[in-house]
Design a protein around this motif. Structure first.
Motif, PDB file in Angstrom:
ATOM      1  N   GLY A   1       0.668  -1.034  -0.090  1.00  0.00           N
ATOM      2  CA  GLY A   1      -0.071   0.226   0.103  1.00  0.00           C
ATOM      3  C   GLY A   1       0.897   1.237   0.038  1.00  0.00           C
ATOM      4  O   GLY A   1       2.113   1.113  -0.202  1.00  0.00           O
ATOM      5  N   THR A   2       0.436   2.240  -0.018  1.00  0.00           N
ATOM      6  CA  THR A   2       0.893   3.530  -0.054  1.00  0.00           C
ATOM      7  C   THR A   2       0.260   4.395   1.054  1.00  0.00           C
ATOM      8  O   THR A   2      -0.678   4.500   1.122  1.00  0.00           O
ATOM      9  CB  THR A   2       0.789   4.622  -1.361  1.00  0.00           C
ATOM     10  OG1 THR A   2       1.272   3.778  -2.359  1.00  0.00           O
ATOM     11  CG2 THR A   2       1.482   5.735  -1.425  1.00  0.00           C
ATOM     12  N   GLY A   3       1.035   5.228   1.719  1.00  0.00           N
ATOM     13  CA  GLY A   3       0.669   6.002   2.972  1.00  0.00           C
ATOM     14  C   GLY A   3       0.101   5.333   3.791  1.00  0.00           C
ATOM     15  O   GLY A   3       0.357   4.184   4.387  1.00  0.00           O
ATOM     16  N   GLY A   4      -1.091   5.868   4.461  1.00  0.00           N
ATOM     17  CA  GLY A   4      -1.942   5.380   5.712  1.00  0.00           C
ATOM     18  C   GLY A   4      -2.313   4.094   5.337  1.00  0.00           C
ATOM     19  O   GLY A   4      -2.472   3.076   6.088  1.00  0.00           O
TER      20      GLY A   4
ATOM     21  N   MET B   1      -1.667  -2.332   6.853  1.00  0.00           N
ATOM     22  CA  MET B   1      -1.353  -3.694   6.463  1.00  0.00           C
ATOM     23  C   MET B   1      -0.451  -4.289   7.468  1.00  0.00           C
ATOM     24  O   MET B   1      -0.149  -5.608   7.444  1.00  0.00           O
ATOM     25  CB  MET B   1      -0.866  -3.885   5.005  1.00  0.00           C
ATOM     26  CG  MET B   1      -1.900  -3.197   3.785  1.00  0.00           C
ATOM     27  SD  MET B   1      -3.258  -4.202   3.758  1.00  0.00           S
ATOM     28  CE  MET B   1      -4.417  -3.323   4.428  1.00  0.00           C
ATOM     29  N   GLN B   2       0.192  -3.299   8.253  1.00  0.00           N
ATOM     30  CA  GLN B   2       1.384  -3.985   8.980  1.00  0.00           C
ATOM     31  C   GLN B   2       1.081  -5.178   9.845  1.00  0.00           C
ATOM     32  O   GLN B   2       1.847  -5.931  10.218  1.00  0.00           O
ATOM     33  CB  GLN B   2       2.146  -2.614   9.738  1.00  0.00           C
ATOM     34  CG  GLN B   2       2.993  -1.939   8.633  1.00  0.00           C
ATOM     35  CD  GLN B   2       3.694  -1.050   9.163  1.00  0.00           C
ATOM     36  OE1 GLN B   2       4.104  -0.883  10.275  1.00  0.00           O
ATOM     37  NE2 GLN B   2       3.976   0.226   8.258  1.00  0.00           N
ATOM     38  N   PRO B   3      -0.206  -5.067  10.782  1.00  0.00           N
ATOM     39  CA  PRO B   3      -0.286  -6.040  11.740  1.00  0.00           C
ATOM     40  C   PRO B   3      -0.720  -7.191  11.085  1.00  0.00           C
ATOM     41  O   PRO B   3      -0.118  -8.212  11.437  1.00  0.00           O
ATOM     42  CB  PRO B   3      -1.625  -5.511  12.240  1.00  0.00           C
ATOM     43  CG  PRO B   3      -1.616  -4.042  12.123  1.00  0.00           C
ATOM     44  CD  PRO B   3      -0.969  -3.793  10.864  1.00  0.00           C
TER      45      PRO B   3
ATOM     46  N   GLU C   1      -0.829   1.562  14.464  1.00  0.00           N
ATOM     47  CA  GLU C   1      -2.057   2.676  14.651  1.00  0.00           C
ATOM     48  C   GLU C   1      -1.458   3.988  15.230  1.00  0.00           C
ATOM     49  O   GLU C   1      -1.841   5.013  14.887  1.00  0.00           O
ATOM     50  CB  GLU C   1      -3.018   1.812  15.498  1.00  0.00           C
ATOM     51  CG  GLU C   1      -4.355   2.818  16.001  1.00  0.00           C
ATOM     52  CD  GLU C   1      -4.910   3.193  14.646  1.00  0.00           C
ATOM     53  OE1 GLU C   1      -5.589   4.408  14.731  1.00  0.00           O
ATOM     54  OE2 GLU C   1      -5.092   2.608  13.506  1.00  0.00           O
ATOM     55  N   ALA C   2      -0.309   3.842  16.048  1.00  0.00           N
ATOM     56  CA  ALA C   2       0.387   4.839  16.600  1.00  0.00           C
ATOM     57  C   ALA C   2       0.874   5.825  15.361  1.00  0.00           C
ATOM     58  O   ALA C   2       0.787   6.944  15.468  1.00  0.00           O
ATOM     59  CB  ALA C   2       1.377   4.603  17.779  1.00  0.00           C
ATOM     60  N   PHE C   3       1.726   4.942  14.674  1.00  0.00           N
ATOM     61  CA  PHE C   3       2.159   5.545  13.358  1.00  0.00           C
ATOM     62  C   PHE C   3       1.234   6.079  12.669  1.00  0.00           C
ATOM     63  O   PHE C   3       1.079   7.480  12.299  1.00  0.00           O
ATOM     64  CB  PHE C   3       3.214   4.531  12.754  1.00  0.00           C
ATOM     65  CG  PHE C   3       3.828   4.990  11.599  1.00  0.00           C
ATOM     66  CD1 PHE C   3       4.107   6.321  11.484  1.00  0.00           C
ATOM     67  CD2 PHE C   3       4.194   4.197  10.583  1.00  0.00           C
ATOM     68  CE1 PHE C   3       5.046   6.950  10.459  1.00  0.00           C
ATOM     69  CE2 PHE C   3       5.173   4.647   9.538  1.00  0.00           C
ATOM     70  CZ  PHE C   3       5.455   6.062   9.361  1.00  0.00           C
ATOM     71  N   TYR C   4       0.088   5.603  12.278  1.00  0.00           N
ATOM     72  CA  TYR C   4      -1.033   6.023  11.466  1.00  0.00           C
ATOM     73  C   TYR C   4      -1.538   7.222  12.187  1.00  0.00           C
ATOM     74  O   TYR C   4      -1.883   8.334  11.355  1.00  0.00           O
ATOM     75  CB  TYR C   4      -1.989   4.900  11.047  1.00  0.00           C
ATOM     76  CG  TYR C   4      -2.922   5.280  10.486  1.00  0.00           C
ATOM     77  CD1 TYR C   4      -3.143   5.184   9.085  1.00  0.00           C
ATOM     78  CD2 TYR C   4      -4.248   5.889  11.066  1.00  0.00           C
ATOM     79  CE1 TYR C   4      -4.094   5.464   8.245  1.00  0.00           C
ATOM     80  CE2 TYR C   4      -5.382   6.370  10.275  1.00  0.00           C
ATOM     81  CZ  TYR C   4      -5.450   5.891   8.960  1.00  0.00           C
ATOM     82  OH  TYR C   4      -6.609   6.315   8.222  1.00  0.00           O
ATOM     83  N   TYR C   5      -2.132   7.175  13.346  1.00  0.00           N
ATOM     84  CA  TYR C   5      -2.838   8.192  13.706  1.00  0.00           C
ATOM     85  C   TYR C   5      -1.787   9.555  13.809  1.00  0.00           C
ATOM     86  O   TYR C   5      -2.218  10.718  13.519  1.00  0.00           O
ATOM     87  CB  TYR C   5      -3.351   7.994  15.324  1.00  0.00           C
ATOM     88  CG  TYR C   5      -4.370   8.736  16.017  1.00  0.00           C
ATOM     89  CD1 TYR C   5      -5.500   8.899  15.366  1.00  0.00           C
ATOM     90  CD2 TYR C   5      -4.067   9.738  16.796  1.00  0.00           C
ATOM     91  CE1 TYR C   5      -6.473   9.782  15.518  1.00  0.00           C
ATOM     92  CE2 TYR C   5      -4.906  10.922  17.067  1.00  0.00           C
ATOM     93  CZ  TYR C   5      -6.040  10.770  16.574  1.00  0.00           C
ATOM     94  OH  TYR C   5      -7.146  11.557  17.144  1.00  0.00           O
ATOM     95  N   GLY C   6      -0.474   9.374  14.416  1.00  0.00           N
ATOM     96  CA  GLY C   6       0.256  10.552  14.378  1.00  0.00           C
ATOM     97  C   GLY C   6       0.406  11.236  12.799  1.00  0.00           C
ATOM     98  O   GLY C   6       0.162  12.469  12.839  1.00  0.00           O
ATOM     99  N   MET C   7       0.751  10.507  12.105  1.00  0.00           N
ATOM    100  CA  MET C   7       1.157  10.865  10.669  1.00  0.00           C
ATOM    101  C   MET C   7      -0.144  11.465  10.025  1.00  0.00           C
ATOM    102  O   MET C   7      -0.388  12.364   9.424  1.00  0.00           O
ATOM    103  CB  MET C   7       1.752   9.927   9.832  1.00  0.00           C
ATOM    104  CG  MET C   7       2.290  10.457   8.263  1.00  0.00           C
ATOM    105  SD  MET C   7       3.005   9.016   7.586  1.00  0.00           S
ATOM    106  CE  MET C   7       1.711   8.243   6.801  1.00  0.00           C
ATOM    107  N   CYS C   8      -1.034  10.522   9.687  1.00  0.00           N
ATOM    108  CA  CYS C   8      -2.380  10.495   9.067  1.00  0.00           C
ATOM    109  C   CYS C   8      -3.470  11.714   9.666  1.00  0.00           C
ATOM    110  O   CYS C   8      -4.229  11.952   8.725  1.00  0.00           O
ATOM    111  CB  CYS C   8      -2.749   9.263   8.539  1.00  0.00           C
ATOM    112  SG  CYS C   8      -1.639   8.469   7.513  1.00  0.00           S
ATOM    113  N   ILE C   9      -3.558  11.304  11.126  1.00  0.00           N
ATOM    114  CA  ILE C   9      -4.409  12.274  11.574  1.00  0.00           C
ATOM    115  C   ILE C   9      -4.196  13.730  12.220  1.00  0.00           C
ATOM    116  O   ILE C   9      -4.392  14.721  11.696  1.00  0.00           O
ATOM    117  CB  ILE C   9      -5.373  11.490  12.420  1.00  0.00           C
ATOM    118  CG1 ILE C   9      -5.959   9.937  11.945  1.00  0.00           C
ATOM    119  CG2 ILE C   9      -6.558  12.155  13.027  1.00  0.00           C
ATOM    120  CD1 ILE C   9      -6.780  10.141  10.743  1.00  0.00           C
ATOM    121  N   LEU C  10      -3.215  13.408  13.235  1.00  0.00           N
ATOM    122  CA  LEU C  10      -2.751  14.319  13.881  1.00  0.00           C
ATOM    123  C   LEU C  10      -2.048  15.353  12.964  1.00  0.00           C
ATOM    124  O   LEU C  10      -2.093  16.783  12.741  1.00  0.00           O
ATOM    125  CB  LEU C  10      -2.005  14.393  15.253  1.00  0.00           C
ATOM    126  CG  LEU C  10      -2.669  13.275  16.077  1.00  0.00           C
ATOM    127  CD1 LEU C  10      -1.690  13.040  17.224  1.00  0.00           C
ATOM    128  CD2 LEU C  10      -3.726  14.173  16.616  1.00  0.00           C
TER     129      LEU C  10
END
Length: 337
Positions: free
Chosen positions: A42-45, A50-52, A215-224
């Motif tokens: 995948g790309t980005g978020g 997919m990582q888990p 999810e920590a990585f995702y939430y920091g980068m893609c949401i916050l």
């Protein structure tokens, strides 16, 4: 619940669950045809989500599972990416530039491409060898992608004889849409308070371990960062003590996500350390969420899904609190880059 359509959420997550049988059938066919590895590309978020599943395979299966970046593979290729590879390409829009570019290369290679998209009439919706469509939007896509990729990983374990209770696990996962909705309802009274923590600082260290680290990585980068323009430093809990701990002092916000898999002790270590040096530690722990009838094994598998569903409630309050809609962008899909 604030700005939330319950029936829409149920429809989307039930749609993800409804793809399980088809995903298992396709995976079984690929393995029977001699597939010798799987790439989650995948790309980005969408890639992060997919990582888990990839980690589950890397820890539980001898079937090689790879995570890589389409933008890099277009330029370099990979010795492991061959006509015997299964490639899983998630893209909510179905139009992600880097993924579409890689799709053309994959056709040349001859890999079997499974696309997971939100829209069928798109390059990735039309371009996969096996296309799975489940409409979602930004606020509902995390759970959907987590579940779809988990079904893929479990199917590989089943067809290779590396898991004994596959069908029991899948039966429990089939209950997740209603259970996730119940988790949202139960957490709603607490969501505004956690949103206030996020709104209260312009910089956060966001950390986690195991299958909730993505999810920590995702939430920091893609949401916050993307959706709220709040600076973050996502760091894996195992790396927290190899650099990032030196930034912890009074007034520095540390956000810790805790799941229920075997890597939980790494998060415990951060939780024991941080309060000694900062007065701003906030913990979001999936063990506090009620999932009646769900086994500890499945609770561990769905920890990132649980965090995603609760963080959506937090984000709904955060955008109102900061008067900054989650749809506001300066550059993303607005300028040429």
């Amino acid at each position: 619940m604030l700005n939330f359509d319950e029936q829409r959420f149920l429809r989307i997550q039930s749609g993800a669950v409804g793809l399980q049988a088809g995903l298992e059938r396709v995976i079984g066919s690929c393995l029977s045809a001699g597939a010798d590895n799987i790439f989650f590309l995948g790309t980005g978020g969408a890639a992060i989500l997919m990582q888990p599943a990839a980690q589950l395979l890397q820890r539980r299966s001898r079937f090689p599972a790879f995570i890589d970046l389409p933008a890099e593979l277009v330029l370099t290729g990979s010795a492991n990416l061959t006509e015997k590879s299964i490639v899983v390409m998630p893209s909510l829009s179905g139009t992600t530039k880097e993924s579409v570019a890689l799709l053309e290369k994959l056709k040349t290679i001859g890999a079997t491409v499974i696309t997971l998209v939100g829209h069928a009439e798109t390059p990735l919706g039309k371009g996969g060898d096996h296309v799975f469509v489940n409409f979602a939007e930004d606020d509902t896509s995390c759970e959907s992608f987590y579940l779809q990729s988990l079904f893929i990983a479990l199917a590989i374990l089943k067809h290779r004889g590396e898991i004994e209770n596959h069908d029991t696990i899948v039966a429990e996962l089939a209950r997740m849409p209603e259970l996730l909705l119940a988790v949202k309802r139960a957490y709603e009274p607490k969501a505004e308070a956690f949103a206030a923590v996020l709104a209260g600082s312009d910089y956060h260290i966001v950390t986690a371990a195991g299958n909730v680290w993505p999810e920590a990585f995702y939430y920091g980068m893609c949401i916050l960062e993307e959706m709220q323009w709040i600076r973050t430093r996502p760091v894996h809990a195992s790396d927290f003590f190899h650099g990032t701990l030196e930034l912890v002092e009074k007034g520095v916000s540390v956000i810790l996500f805790k799941g229920e898999d075997a890597l939980r002790p790494l998060a415990d270590r951060v939780q024991a350390f941080a309060p000694n040096y900062t007065d701003k530690l906030a913990v979001l722990d999936t063990a506090e969420f009620d999932l009646p009838g769900i086994s500890p094994e499945v609770r561990a598998l769905v920890s990132p899904v649980l965090l995603a569903t609760v963080l959506e409630r937090i984000s709904a309050h955060l955008e109102v609190m900061r008067n900054h809609p989650l749809t506001t962008r300066r550059y993303y899909k607005r300028v040429t880059y």
